[in-house]
Design an enzyme around this catalytic site. Structure first.
Site, PDB file in Angstrom:
ATOM      1  N   GLY A  17       0.835  -1.211   0.000  1.00  0.00           N
ATOM      2  CA  GLY A  17       0.000   0.000   0.000  1.00  0.00           C
ATOM      3  C   GLY A  17       0.860   1.248   0.000  1.00  0.00           C
ATOM      4  O   GLY A  17       0.543   2.242   0.654  1.00  0.00           O
ATOM      5  N   ALA A  18       1.961   1.201  -0.769  1.00  0.00           N
ATOM      6  CA  ALA A  18       2.974   2.271  -0.685  1.00  0.00           C
ATOM      7  C   ALA A  18       2.834   3.340  -1.764  1.00  0.00           C
ATOM      8  O   ALA A  18       3.693   4.210  -1.875  1.00  0.00           O
ATOM      9  CB  ALA A  18       4.373   1.650  -0.740  1.00  0.00           C
ATOM     10  N   ARG A  20       0.764   5.744  -1.882  1.00  0.00           N
ATOM     11  CA  ARG A  20       0.363   7.059  -1.349  1.00  0.00           C
ATOM     12  C   ARG A  20       0.214   6.962   0.168  1.00  0.00           C
ATOM     13  O   ARG A  20       0.354   5.882   0.762  1.00  0.00           O
ATOM     14  CB  ARG A  20      -0.961   7.502  -1.983  1.00  0.00           C
ATOM     15  CG  ARG A  20      -2.114   6.621  -1.572  1.00  0.00           C
ATOM     16  CD  ARG A  20      -3.418   7.034  -2.227  1.00  0.00           C
ATOM     17  NE  ARG A  20      -4.528   6.343  -1.592  1.00  0.00           N
ATOM     18  CZ  ARG A  20      -5.669   6.049  -2.176  1.00  0.00           C
ATOM     19  NH1 ARG A  20      -5.883   6.391  -3.427  1.00  0.00           N
ATOM     20  NH2 ARG A  20      -6.629   5.433  -1.502  1.00  0.00           N
ATOM     21  N   VAL A  68      -2.612  -7.588  -2.356  1.00  0.00           N
ATOM     22  CA  VAL A  68      -2.156  -8.396  -1.211  1.00  0.00           C
ATOM     23  C   VAL A  68      -3.125  -9.520  -0.847  1.00  0.00           C
ATOM     24  O   VAL A  68      -2.752 -10.430  -0.117  1.00  0.00           O
ATOM     25  CB  VAL A  68      -1.881  -7.522   0.047  1.00  0.00           C
ATOM     26  CG1 VAL A  68      -0.729  -6.568  -0.195  1.00  0.00           C
ATOM     27  CG2 VAL A  68      -3.136  -6.803   0.510  1.00  0.00           C
ATOM     28  N   ASN A  94       0.941  -2.645   5.278  1.00  0.00           N
ATOM     29  CA  ASN A  94       0.238  -1.368   5.429  1.00  0.00           C
ATOM     30  C   ASN A  94      -1.013  -1.257   4.552  1.00  0.00           C
ATOM     31  O   ASN A  94      -1.917  -0.494   4.882  1.00  0.00           O
ATOM     32  CB  ASN A  94       1.225  -0.235   5.079  1.00  0.00           C
ATOM     33  CG  ASN A  94       0.528   1.090   4.859  1.00  0.00           C
ATOM     34  OD1 ASN A  94       0.208   1.800   5.811  1.00  0.00           O
ATOM     35  ND2 ASN A  94       0.261   1.435   3.596  1.00  0.00           N
ATOM     36  N   SER A 146      -5.117  -0.246  13.629  1.00  0.00           N
ATOM     37  CA  SER A 146      -5.849   1.019  13.751  1.00  0.00           C
ATOM     38  C   SER A 146      -6.437   1.109  15.155  1.00  0.00           C
ATOM     39  O   SER A 146      -6.761   0.074  15.761  1.00  0.00           O
ATOM     40  CB  SER A 146      -6.997   1.068  12.745  1.00  0.00           C
ATOM     41  OG  SER A 146      -7.868   2.144  13.021  1.00  0.00           O
ATOM     42  N   TYR A 160     -14.199  -3.043   9.038  1.00  0.00           N
ATOM     43  CA  TYR A 160     -12.866  -2.450   9.181  1.00  0.00           C
ATOM     44  C   TYR A 160     -12.329  -2.680  10.602  1.00  0.00           C
ATOM     45  O   TYR A 160     -11.200  -3.140  10.786  1.00  0.00           O
ATOM     46  CB  TYR A 160     -12.937  -0.950   8.870  1.00  0.00           C
ATOM     47  CG  TYR A 160     -11.599  -0.237   8.954  1.00  0.00           C
ATOM     48  CD1 TYR A 160     -10.686  -0.297   7.902  1.00  0.00           C
ATOM     49  CD2 TYR A 160     -11.246   0.494  10.090  1.00  0.00           C
ATOM     50  CE1 TYR A 160      -9.462   0.344   7.985  1.00  0.00           C
ATOM     51  CE2 TYR A 160     -10.021   1.140  10.173  1.00  0.00           C
ATOM     52  CZ  TYR A 160      -9.137   1.068   9.116  1.00  0.00           C
ATOM     53  OH  TYR A 160      -7.923   1.706   9.202  1.00  0.00           O
ATOM     54  N   ALA A 162     -13.210  -4.954  12.747  1.00  0.00           N
ATOM     55  CA  ALA A 162     -12.947  -6.385  12.974  1.00  0.00           C
ATOM     56  C   ALA A 162     -11.643  -6.804  12.309  1.00  0.00           C
ATOM     57  O   ALA A 162     -10.845  -7.550  12.888  1.00  0.00           O
ATOM     58  CB  ALA A 162     -14.109  -7.216  12.432  1.00  0.00           C
ATOM     59  N   LYS A 164      -9.049  -4.970  11.727  1.00  0.00           N
ATOM     60  CA  LYS A 164      -7.900  -4.392  12.444  1.00  0.00           C
ATOM     61  C   LYS A 164      -7.712  -5.048  13.818  1.00  0.00           C
ATOM     62  O   LYS A 164      -6.581  -5.183  14.291  1.00  0.00           O
ATOM     63  CB  LYS A 164      -8.062  -2.878  12.556  1.00  0.00           C
ATOM     64  CG  LYS A 164      -8.023  -2.156  11.196  1.00  0.00           C
ATOM     65  CD  LYS A 164      -6.708  -2.410  10.470  1.00  0.00           C
ATOM     66  CE  LYS A 164      -6.566  -1.562   9.211  1.00  0.00           C
ATOM     67  NZ  LYS A 164      -5.259  -1.766   8.556  1.00  0.00           N
TER      68      LYS A 164
HETATM   69  N1  LIG Z   1      -5.771   7.295   7.599  1.00  0.00           N
HETATM   70  C1  LIG Z   1      -6.218   6.888   8.756  1.00  0.00           C
HETATM   71  O1  LIG Z   1      -6.962   7.599   9.448  1.00  0.00           O
HETATM   72  C2  LIG Z   1      -5.786   5.557   9.307  1.00  0.00           C
HETATM   73  C3  LIG Z   1      -5.974   5.304  10.674  1.00  0.00           C
HETATM   74  C4  LIG Z   1      -5.595   4.076  11.197  1.00  0.00           C
HETATM   75  C5  LIG Z   1      -5.037   3.115  10.368  1.00  0.00           C
HETATM   76  N2  LIG Z   1      -4.865   3.378   9.047  1.00  0.00           N
HETATM   77  C6  LIG Z   1      -4.288   2.312   8.222  1.00  0.00           C
HETATM   78  O2  LIG Z   1      -3.104   2.767   7.628  1.00  0.00           O
HETATM   79  C7  LIG Z   1      -2.905   2.075   6.390  1.00  0.00           C
HETATM   80  C8  LIG Z   1      -2.638   3.088   5.287  1.00  0.00           C
HETATM   81  O3  LIG Z   1      -3.793   3.878   5.119  1.00  0.00           O
HETATM   82  P1  LIG Z   1      -3.815   5.336   4.452  1.00  0.00           P
HETATM   83  O4  LIG Z   1      -4.507   6.221   5.384  1.00  0.00           O
HETATM   84  O5  LIG Z   1      -2.471   5.705   3.955  1.00  0.00           O
HETATM   85  O6  LIG Z   1      -4.837   5.020   3.261  1.00  0.00           O
HETATM   86  P2  LIG Z   1      -4.760   5.236   1.693  1.00  0.00           P
HETATM   87  O7  LIG Z   1      -6.082   4.816   1.175  1.00  0.00           O
HETATM   88  O8  LIG Z   1      -4.257   6.594   1.365  1.00  0.00           O
HETATM   89  O9  LIG Z   1      -3.623   4.196   1.244  1.00  0.00           O
HETATM   90  C9  LIG Z   1      -3.843   2.815   1.203  1.00  0.00           C
HETATM   91  C10 LIG Z   1      -3.014   2.225   0.083  1.00  0.00           C
HETATM   92  O10 LIG Z   1      -3.237   0.797   0.045  1.00  0.00           O
HETATM   93  C11 LIG Z   1      -3.402   0.410  -1.307  1.00  0.00           C
HETATM   94  N3  LIG Z   1      -4.196  -0.824  -1.387  1.00  0.00           N
HETATM   95  C12 LIG Z   1      -5.533  -0.967  -1.167  1.00  0.00           C
HETATM   96  N4  LIG Z   1      -5.890  -2.237  -1.393  1.00  0.00           N
HETATM   97  C13 LIG Z   1      -4.772  -2.915  -1.735  1.00  0.00           C
HETATM   98  C14 LIG Z   1      -4.522  -4.258  -2.094  1.00  0.00           C
HETATM   99  N5  LIG Z   1      -5.507  -5.157  -2.140  1.00  0.00           N
HETATM  100  N6  LIG Z   1      -3.244  -4.616  -2.381  1.00  0.00           N
HETATM  101  C15 LIG Z   1      -2.243  -3.703  -2.372  1.00  0.00           C
HETATM  102  N7  LIG Z   1      -2.430  -2.405  -2.057  1.00  0.00           N
HETATM  103  C16 LIG Z   1      -3.683  -2.019  -1.752  1.00  0.00           C
HETATM  104  C17 LIG Z   1      -4.146   1.581  -1.939  1.00  0.00           C
HETATM  105  O11 LIG Z   1      -4.059   1.545  -3.364  1.00  0.00           O
HETATM  106  C18 LIG Z   1      -3.425   2.761  -1.317  1.00  0.00           C
HETATM  107  O12 LIG Z   1      -2.289   3.131  -2.052  1.00  0.00           O
HETATM  108  C19 LIG Z   1      -4.149   1.219   6.176  1.00  0.00           C
HETATM  109  O13 LIG Z   1      -3.919  -0.108   6.607  1.00  0.00           O
HETATM  110  C20 LIG Z   1      -5.163   1.881   7.068  1.00  0.00           C
HETATM  111  O14 LIG Z   1      -6.190   1.006   7.458  1.00  0.00           O
HETATM  112  C21 LIG Z   1      -5.212   4.567   8.497  1.00  0.00           C
END
Ligand SMILES: NC(=O)c1ccc[n+]([C@@H]2O[C@H](COP(=O)([O-])OP(=O)(O)OC[C@H]3O[C@@H](n4cnc5c(N)ncnc54)[C@H](O)[C@@H]3O)[C@@H](O)[C@H]2O)c1
Length: 252
Positions: A17-18, A20, A68, A94, A146, A160, A162, A164
């Site tokens: 998930g890198a 962005r 993934v 991630n 999370s 979501y 569940a 996490k």
């Molecule tokens: N932003 C928040 O408030 C927050 C809070 C707690 C946890 N998180 C967690 O942090 C992590 C990153 O989130 P973010 O906020 O940067 O979100 P985001 O949506 O900006 O980034 C997530 C990335 O994961 C990629 N992705 C999605 N499905 C995928 C798959 N099946 N295979 C490979 N890549 C995939 C997306 O294309 C995207 O680039 C996530 O696990 C999210 O649940 C985020």
């Protein structure tokens, strides 16, 4: 002990998930620390663009397309990293999705997709790198959970939360199974500025801010700093733990 002994220089990392957000920040900080870093994502173009930017800084990075939740794609991705760099020292699980669907409207398909990406994905990636790390007799797996998995999400759905919460159990289980050579830990961010949290309504964000003692959302560098710590030798005696990066929202 000197700071140098905690250096990540020359290691190899896979960050899912890198393309962005939090994942990109983690990948960039690892690359900056001298880690050869694979940026894995389903959005090929964005991952490639991010990697190109980092290559311009002369960092050793690779953009790889993989979903993934697919065992075959995960195995192919790990093979590509092995062919390129011959080892995997750090895996950061991630990648995640967070549809904001009201309870009554969550279909079985959506439930399954959230669990497939957020929980099965980290399992598949961990399973794919475990034999490599075991052979190296060293490795760090860092799962991004999370606060929603710790307290029940304020703004997000039950699938979501569940998924996490499942990550917390997966981390502890893998930490025991893969000990003593491999450390497995969780970073649990609270609401963090990214595409994901931009989908929250203004009311939801204001409500969250009232509950966060430090009175701001997290940002990707807050989360990346915790990941880099857990990836480093400074955290060699830490396994099966959750590092909460949430401004005090949850104090487990
Ligand atoms: N932003 C928040 O408030 C927050 C809070 C707690 C946890 N998180 C967690 O942090 C992590 C990153 O989130 P973010 O906020 O940067 O979100 P985001 O949506 O900006 O980034 C997530 C990335 O994961 C990629 N992705 C999605 N499905 C995928 C798959 N099946 N295979 C490979 N890549 C995939 C997306 O294309 C995207 O680039 C996530 O696990 C999210 O649940 C985020």
């Amino acid at each position: 002990m000197t700071g140098e002994s905690h250096s990540l220089e020359g290691k190899v990392a896979v960050v899912t998930g890198a393309a962005r957000g939090i994942g990109l920040e983690i990948a960039a900080r690892l690359a900056e620390a001298g880690v050869r870093t694979a940026l894995v994502d389903v959005i090929s173009a964005a991952a490639q663009e991010a990697a190109t930017q980092l290559l311009r800084e002369r960092y050793a990075v690779l953009a790889l397309t993989a979903d993934v939740s697919s065992r075959t794609q995960v195995q192919a991705m790990v093979k590509t990293v092995m062919d390129a760099w011959g080892r995997v020292d750090i895996l950061v699980n991630n990648a995640g999705i967070c549809p904001l669907t009201p309870l009554d409207e969550i279909t079985e398909e959506e439930w399954n997709r959230v669990l497939a990406v957020n929980l099965h994905g980290p399992f598949l990636c961990s399973q794919a790198v475990a034999p490599i790390m075991r052979q190296q007799r060293a490795g760090k797996i860092i799962n991004i959970a999370s606060s929603a998995g710790q307290m029940g999400g304020v703004a997000v759905g039950p699938h979501y939360s569940a998924s996490k919460a499942g990550i917390l159990g997966l981390t502890k289980s893998l930490a025991r199974i893969l000990a003593p050579d491999i450390q497995v830990n969780t970073v649990a961010p609270g609401p963090t500025e990214s595409e994901m949290s931009r989908a929250f309504s203004a009311e939801t964000t204001a409500n969250l801010l009232r509950q966060i003692p430090l009175r701001r959302l997290g940002n990707p560098p807050d989360v990346a700093a915790a990941v880099l710590f857990l990836a480093s030798a400074a955290a060699d005696y830490i396994t099966g733990q959750t590092l909460s990066v949430n401004g005090g929202l949850v104090m487990p």
